[in-house]
Motif scaffolding. Structure first.
Motif, PDB file in Angstrom:
ATOM      1  N   ARG A  72       3.585  10.318  -7.692  1.00 47.98           N
ATOM      2  CA  ARG A  72       4.617  10.889  -8.551  1.00 47.98           C
ATOM      3  C   ARG A  72       4.436  10.567 -10.027  1.00 47.98           C
ATOM      4  O   ARG A  72       4.972  11.277 -10.880  1.00 47.98           O
ATOM      5  CB  ARG A  72       5.990  10.367  -8.103  1.00 47.98           C
ATOM      6  N   ALA A  73       3.696   9.504 -10.336  1.00 44.31           N
ATOM      7  CA  ALA A  73       3.615   9.035 -11.727  1.00 44.31           C
ATOM      8  C   ALA A  73       2.985  10.071 -12.643  1.00 44.31           C
ATOM      9  O   ALA A  73       3.356  10.170 -13.820  1.00 44.31           O
ATOM     10  CB  ALA A  73       2.828   7.732 -11.790  1.00 44.31           C
ATOM     11  N   ALA A  74       2.031  10.859 -12.137  1.00 49.10           N
ATOM     12  CA  ALA A  74       1.365  11.847 -12.991  1.00 49.10           C
ATOM     13  C   ALA A  74       2.318  12.950 -13.430  1.00 49.10           C
ATOM     14  O   ALA A  74       2.173  13.504 -14.517  1.00 49.10           O
ATOM     15  CB  ALA A  74       0.175  12.447 -12.246  1.00 49.10           C
ATOM     16  N   ASP A  75       3.307  13.282 -12.604  1.00 48.19           N
ATOM     17  CA  ASP A  75       4.240  14.357 -12.908  1.00 48.19           C
ATOM     18  C   ASP A  75       5.581  13.867 -13.446  1.00 48.19           C
ATOM     19  O   ASP A  75       6.382  14.672 -13.919  1.00 48.19           O
ATOM     20  CB  ASP A  75       4.492  15.200 -11.645  1.00 48.19           C
ATOM     21  N   ASP A  76       5.845  12.572 -13.347  1.00 50.16           N
ATOM     22  CA  ASP A  76       7.138  12.029 -13.749  1.00 50.16           C
ATOM     23  C   ASP A  76       6.907  10.819 -14.655  1.00 50.16           C
ATOM     24  O   ASP A  76       6.612   9.716 -14.179  1.00 50.16           O
ATOM     25  CB  ASP A  76       7.948  11.628 -12.502  1.00 50.16           C
ATOM     26  N   THR A  87       0.828  -1.209   0.000  1.00 49.40           N
ATOM     27  CA  THR A  87       0.000   0.000   0.000  1.00 49.40           C
ATOM     28  C   THR A  87       0.860   1.256   0.000  1.00 49.40           C
ATOM     29  O   THR A  87       0.571   2.225  -0.717  1.00 49.40           O
ATOM     30  CB  THR A  87      -0.937  -0.001   1.218  1.00 49.40           C
ATOM     31  N   SER A  88       1.920   1.264   0.797  1.00 47.21           N
ATOM     32  CA  SER A  88       2.811   2.430   0.852  1.00 47.21           C
ATOM     33  C   SER A  88       3.482   2.667  -0.492  1.00 47.21           C
ATOM     34  O   SER A  88       3.603   3.815  -0.947  1.00 47.21           O
ATOM     35  CB  SER A  88       3.863   2.235   1.943  1.00 47.21           C
ATOM     36  N   THR A  89       3.920   1.608  -1.148  1.00 46.00           N
ATOM     37  CA  THR A  89       4.563   1.750  -2.455  1.00 46.00           C
ATOM     38  C   THR A  89       3.571   2.236  -3.503  1.00 46.00           C
ATOM     39  O   THR A  89       3.896   3.095  -4.331  1.00 46.00           O
ATOM     40  CB  THR A  89       5.174   0.411  -2.887  1.00 46.00           C
ATOM     41  N   GLU A  90       2.349   1.706  -3.466  1.00 49.46           N
ATOM     42  CA  GLU A  90       1.330   2.145  -4.415  1.00 49.46           C
ATOM     43  C   GLU A  90       1.036   3.631  -4.256  1.00 49.46           C
ATOM     44  O   GLU A  90       0.928   4.369  -5.242  1.00 49.46           O
ATOM     45  CB  GLU A  90       0.050   1.337  -4.204  1.00 49.46           C
ATOM     46  N   LEU A 119      11.227  -0.322  -4.838  1.00 52.70           N
ATOM     47  CA  LEU A 119      10.578   0.598  -5.775  1.00 52.70           C
ATOM     48  C   LEU A 119      10.191   1.899  -5.081  1.00 52.70           C
ATOM     49  O   LEU A 119      10.365   2.987  -5.639  1.00 52.70           O
ATOM     50  CB  LEU A 119       9.333  -0.060  -6.378  1.00 52.70           C
ATOM     51  N   ARG A 120       9.648   1.792  -3.880  1.00 48.92           N
ATOM     52  CA  ARG A 120       9.219   2.993  -3.153  1.00 48.92           C
ATOM     53  C   ARG A 120      10.407   3.882  -2.810  1.00 48.92           C
ATOM     54  O   ARG A 120      10.364   5.100  -3.003  1.00 48.92           O
ATOM     55  CB  ARG A 120       8.471   2.588  -1.881  1.00 48.92           C
ATOM     56  N   TRP A 121      11.465   3.285  -2.315  1.00 47.38           N
ATOM     57  CA  TRP A 121      12.636   4.085  -1.930  1.00 47.38           C
ATOM     58  C   TRP A 121      13.283   4.722  -3.155  1.00 47.38           C
ATOM     59  O   TRP A 121      13.766   5.858  -3.091  1.00 47.38           O
ATOM     60  CB  TRP A 121      13.637   3.192  -1.191  1.00 47.38           C
ATOM     61  N   ALA A 122      13.328   3.985  -4.280  1.00 46.70           N
ATOM     62  CA  ALA A 122      13.903   4.555  -5.501  1.00 46.70           C
ATOM     63  C   ALA A 122      13.072   5.747  -5.979  1.00 46.70           C
ATOM     64  O   ALA A 122      13.629   6.774  -6.405  1.00 46.70           O
ATOM     65  CB  ALA A 122      13.976   3.491  -6.592  1.00 46.70           C
ATOM     66  N   ALA A 123      11.739   5.623  -5.921  1.00 48.75           N
ATOM     67  CA  ALA A 123      10.879   6.746  -6.328  1.00 48.75           C
ATOM     68  C   ALA A 123      11.070   7.942  -5.407  1.00 48.75           C
ATOM     69  O   ALA A 123      11.098   9.100  -5.861  1.00 48.75           O
ATOM     70  CB  ALA A 123       9.411   6.298  -6.327  1.00 48.75           C
ATOM     71  N   GLN A 124      11.222   7.682  -4.117  1.00 50.56           N
ATOM     72  CA  GLN A 124      11.448   8.778  -3.168  1.00 50.56           C
ATOM     73  C   GLN A 124      12.799   9.447  -3.414  1.00 50.56           C
ATOM     74  O   GLN A 124      12.902  10.684  -3.371  1.00 50.56           O
ATOM     75  CB  GLN A 124      11.362   8.244  -1.741  1.00 50.56           C
ATOM     76  N   ASP A 125      13.841   8.646  -3.669  1.00 48.35           N
ATOM     77  CA  ASP A 125      15.161   9.220  -3.956  1.00 48.35           C
ATOM     78  C   ASP A 125      15.139  10.036  -5.240  1.00 48.35           C
ATOM     79  O   ASP A 125      15.767  11.100  -5.331  1.00 48.35           O
ATOM     80  CB  ASP A 125      16.207   8.098  -4.065  1.00 48.35           C
ATOM     81  N   ARG A 126      14.409   9.551  -6.244  1.00 45.69           N
ATOM     82  CA  ARG A 126      14.307  10.273  -7.506  1.00 45.69           C
ATOM     83  C   ARG A 126      13.609  11.616  -7.305  1.00 45.69           C
ATOM     84  O   ARG A 126      14.054  12.647  -7.827  1.00 45.69           O
ATOM     85  CB  ARG A 126      13.533   9.417  -8.511  1.00 45.69           C
ATOM     86  N   ALA A 127      12.517  11.613  -6.546  1.00 49.75           N
ATOM     87  CA  ALA A 127      11.787  12.853  -6.291  1.00 49.75           C
ATOM     88  C   ALA A 127      12.651  13.835  -5.504  1.00 49.75           C
ATOM     89  O   ALA A 127      12.662  15.038  -5.789  1.00 49.75           O
ATOM     90  CB  ALA A 127      10.501  12.550  -5.524  1.00 49.75           C
ATOM     91  N   ARG A 128      13.406  13.323  -4.528  1.00 50.17           N
ATOM     92  CA  ARG A 128      14.265  14.201  -3.734  1.00 50.17           C
ATOM     93  C   ARG A 128      15.391  14.773  -4.584  1.00 50.17           C
ATOM     94  O   ARG A 128      15.753  15.946  -4.449  1.00 50.17           O
ATOM     95  CB  ARG A 128      14.829  13.440  -2.531  1.00 50.17           C
TER      96      ARG A 128
END
Length: 202
Positions: A85-89, A76-79, A146-155
């Motif tokens: 972020r998917a809408a903007d990236d 759920t957290s990853t989803e 996947l969640r951590w990679a998306a967070q690192d990418r956004a940061r």
């Protein structure tokens, strides 16, 4: 006259059609909102029950609740992180596709764990726990990655944008501090001679 009546009827029919389309879209949006709220409510209730069973039921039953709770929380957290972020990236499209496949495995495992909660043979549950725990660990590890990679990418994007903004602000601040007026041009030789010559008498 007939043309005017036909035109009025055509406009009326167009307005009715637009109204019907708007009504259908509104009804669908409301239904989706109700379904989403209902799903979230059921998820909260079920997660609360899992937390309670994890502490109140020792042995295999408590372990099953613990595995289900860890699996559901990670997925759920990853989803949520990917959808935010998917809408903007657009670079996250592949990650979203991989997560959907992973979510299918998670749903299948959660259903299997839920079915075992009703299994009266505790020895059978205990014999299956090793495999179930390993599958849960693999799925949660993939979801967390996947969640951590998306967070690192956004940061990283936020840091780059902030750095570029800081450079632009420094340049603008430097430009704003140049408030001294430009120096006037020095007079030429003709201007000096004109200034020293006395005016003619009228």
């Amino acid at each position: 006259m007939d043309v005017a009546v036909a035109l009025i009827m055509l406009l009326f029919a167009s307005f009715v059609a637009l109204g019907l389309v708007a009504a259908v879209r509104t009804a669908r949006a409301v239904r989706r909102g109700v379904e989403r709220t209902s799903i979230e409510a059921r998820r909260v209730v079920e997660d609360t029950g899992l937390k309670a069973r994890r502490y109140t039921q020792p042995g295999p039953a408590g372990k099953l609740a613990e595995l289900r709770l860890a699996l559901r929380t990670s997925v759920t957290s990853t989803e949520t992180a990917l959808e935010a972020r998917a809408a903007d990236d657009t670079g996250l499209s592949e990650a979203v596709a991989l997560f959907r496949r992973l979510r299918g495995h998670a749903t299948e495992l959660d259903a299997e764990l839920k079915l075992l909660e009703r299994e009266p043979d505790r020895a059978r549950i205990a014999a299956r726990l090793g495999d179930l725990e390993e599958r849960t660990r693999r799925i949660t590890h993939s979801a967390d990655s996947l969640r951590w990679a998306a967070q690192d990418r956004a940061r990283r994007f936020a840091d780059d944008d902030l750095a570029a903004l800081g450079r632009d602000i420094d340049l603008e601040a430097g430009a704003l501090r140049h408030w001294a007026p430009a120096s006037l041009p020095e007079p030429g030789p003709g201007a000096s001679a004109s200034a020293e010559r006395p005016p003619k008498a009228l």
